[in-house]
Design a protein around this motif. Structure first.
Motif, PDB file in Angstrom:
ATOM      1  N   TRP A  81      10.839  -6.635  45.666  1.00  0.00           N
ATOM      2  CA  TRP A  81      10.956  -6.632  44.214  1.00  0.00           C
ATOM      3  C   TRP A  81      10.983  -8.065  43.688  1.00  0.00           C
ATOM      4  O   TRP A  81      11.530  -8.963  44.337  1.00  0.00           O
ATOM      5  N   SER A  82      10.440  -8.276  42.508  1.00  0.00           N
ATOM      6  CA  SER A  82      10.429  -9.617  41.913  1.00  0.00           C
ATOM      7  C   SER A  82      11.840 -10.069  41.547  1.00  0.00           C
ATOM      8  O   SER A  82      12.121 -11.265  41.507  1.00  0.00           O
ATOM      9  N   TRP A 140      12.423 -11.294  36.341  1.00  0.00           N
ATOM     10  CA  TRP A 140      11.777 -10.097  35.830  1.00  0.00           C
ATOM     11  C   TRP A 140      10.285 -10.337  35.674  1.00  0.00           C
ATOM     12  O   TRP A 140       9.869 -11.392  35.199  1.00  0.00           O
ATOM     13  N   GLN A 175       5.266  -5.838  34.465  1.00  0.00           N
ATOM     14  CA  GLN A 175       5.697  -4.645  35.197  1.00  0.00           C
ATOM     15  C   GLN A 175       6.700  -3.838  34.384  1.00  0.00           C
ATOM     16  O   GLN A 175       6.648  -2.599  34.367  1.00  0.00           O
ATOM     17  N   GLU A 231      19.365  -4.166  45.920  1.00  0.00           N
ATOM     18  CA  GLU A 231      18.240  -3.328  45.515  1.00  0.00           C
ATOM     19  C   GLU A 231      18.268  -1.959  46.184  1.00  0.00           C
ATOM     20  O   GLU A 231      17.225  -1.315  46.321  1.00  0.00           O
ATOM     21  N   PRO A 261      17.028   0.712  43.466  1.00  0.00           N
ATOM     22  CA  PRO A 261      15.580   0.743  43.286  1.00  0.00           C
ATOM     23  C   PRO A 261      14.824   1.219  44.520  1.00  0.00           C
ATOM     24  O   PRO A 261      13.843   1.953  44.396  1.00  0.00           O
ATOM     25  N   ASP A 262      15.265   0.827  45.706  1.00  0.00           N
ATOM     26  CA  ASP A 262      14.599   1.298  46.922  1.00  0.00           C
ATOM     27  C   ASP A 262      14.685   2.817  47.036  1.00  0.00           C
ATOM     28  O   ASP A 262      13.719   3.483  47.418  1.00  0.00           O
ATOM     29  N   HIS A 311      12.376   4.513  44.315  1.00  0.00           N
ATOM     30  CA  HIS A 311      10.975   4.396  44.721  1.00  0.00           C
ATOM     31  C   HIS A 311      10.658   5.366  45.852  1.00  0.00           C
ATOM     32  O   HIS A 311       9.607   6.029  45.838  1.00  0.00           O
ATOM     33  N   ARG A 371       6.702   1.907  41.403  1.00  0.00           N
ATOM     34  CA  ARG A 371       7.241   0.543  41.374  1.00  0.00           C
ATOM     35  C   ARG A 371       7.539   0.099  39.943  1.00  0.00           C
ATOM     36  O   ARG A 371       8.590  -0.515  39.671  1.00  0.00           O
ATOM     37  N   THR A 396      10.520   2.081  38.350  1.00  0.00           N
ATOM     38  CA  THR A 396      11.762   1.723  39.036  1.00  0.00           C
ATOM     39  C   THR A 396      12.250   0.357  38.582  1.00  0.00           C
ATOM     40  O   THR A 396      13.451   0.154  38.358  1.00  0.00           O
ATOM     41  N   ALA A 397      11.334  -0.600  38.450  1.00  0.00           N
ATOM     42  CA  ALA A 397      11.728  -1.920  37.942  1.00  0.00           C
ATOM     43  C   ALA A 397      12.270  -1.806  36.519  1.00  0.00           C
ATOM     44  O   ALA A 397      13.260  -2.480  36.162  1.00  0.00           O
TER      45      ALA A 397
END
Length: 335
Positions: A94-95, A103, A107, A222, A225-226, A229, A287, A290-291
């Motif tokens: 992730w960024s 951020w 995205q 994360e 988010p993982d 996703h 992705r 989720t971000a």
């Protein structure tokens, strides 16, 4: 030196031992001749609900949950409780990860579009205001135009005491597609969809030891988010023969509460069109949204990390300065 024992305690200890022997003798003959122990149903005891059962599933889903691990556990039991999720989420790059994360505004804007066109048909986001979206790179006029696309029930009644709807304004929060949770559950077969405002911080798979120790140094945060996703991309896998999926639920080995859930696969290829030329695939949709959900859960994540980095640099410099001052002050004092 010998200690004298309390005679009262000795007599009490002997009485408890005798009572245990008598109770054991009374209960042992019940199964001494090969009788089977009574089941919970015969004894009139209702089984406890299984934690993490799929929404809307019948009590028989417990059998499918036990079978989800092939009838064996880490202790070798034949009908042991499985551990969910059946498949742990993979780590995604992730960024916003790491101490120098940031951020990706493109995205986040794509994720907002996925939420508007797909997720918002069932899920609410009651803690996010339209004006908060200016942080995604939108201008004030764009936010005002986006809010006006929604019809909001004004919290204050009109002069006649009646509720009325009006176009949204930037101070309004993203509305729910249903008037109340009961209406949502009734429309979706009894399963109430959760609010997505904080879902990226509220759902995560435990990493266990020693991973959580390493997370202190790697700043890994994360897990939510993982998991999201993995859940969004985990549909479509073949159902194992030893797993029972209840009617109205959908198999997903990444679901944290059971082998199946009431939500069908929300994303499909080409469902949302992107203006920036990004791929319109399930992987990309997952992705992006989720971000976006991570941003709604912690919009000040990047600022917090930047502040923490500055604080750590200050503390290191301050510690070095204290050490040098200590040496200077006590240099002429014999130790």
């Amino acid at each position: 030196m010998k200690t004298r024992k309390d005679p009262i305690m000795n007599r009490l200890h002997s009485a408890l031992l005798a009572a245990g022997v008598v109770l054991a003798g009374l209960s042992a003959p019940a199964f001494a001749q090969g009788e089977a122990a009574p089941s919970a149903a015969e004894a009139g005891i209702s089984p406890a609900p299984i934690e993490g059962a799929a929404p809307g599933s019948a009590p028989e889903s417990a059998k499918g949950a036990e079978a989800a691990v092939g009838g064996a556990s880490e202790h070798g039991g034949e009908h042991a409780t499985p551990h969910y999720p059946l498949k742990k989420p993979a780590y995604v790059d992730w960024s916003f990860a790491g101490p120098f994360g940031h951020w990706d505004l493109g995205q986040l804007q794509r994720g907002l579009k996925v939420y508007k066109e797909v997720c918002s048909t069932c899920h609410s986001m009651n803690l996010v205001s339209f004006r908060n979206l200016e942080a995604l790179g939108y201008s004030e006029d764009q936010v005002r135009a986006l809010a006006a696309e929604y019809q909001i029930t004004d919290p204050a009644p009109n002069a006649q005491g009646e509720s009325f709807q009006r176009p949204g304004i930037p101070s309004d929060r993203l509305p729910s597609p249903y008037p109340n949770p009961e209406a949502a559950a009734a429309a979706l077969g009894g399963a109430h969809p959760p609010d997505l405002s904080l879902i990226a911080k509220a759902r995560a798979v435990e990493r266990g030891f020693p991973n959580f120790v390493f997370d202190i140094f790697t700043q890994y945060a994360e897990a939510g988010p993982d998991y999201i996703h993995a859940l969004l991309t985990g549909y479509g896998e073949p159902v194992p023969e030893n797993v029972t999926v209840q009617p109205g639920t959908y198999y997903n080995p990444h679901f944290i509460s059971g082998p199946a859930l009431a939500m069908p696969a929300p994303l499909s290829e080409g469902a949302v069109s992107y203006d920036d030329g990004a791929p319109t695939t399930v992987e990309q949709y997952s992705r992006d949204v989720t971000a976006f959900l991570m941003w709604t859960a912690e919009p000040h994540l990047v600022e917090r990390k930047a502040t923490g980095f500055v604080v750590m640099i200050f503390l290191i410099g301050f510690a070095i300065m204290l050490y040098l001052v200590k040496n200077r002050v006590w240099a002429s004092t014999p130790h």
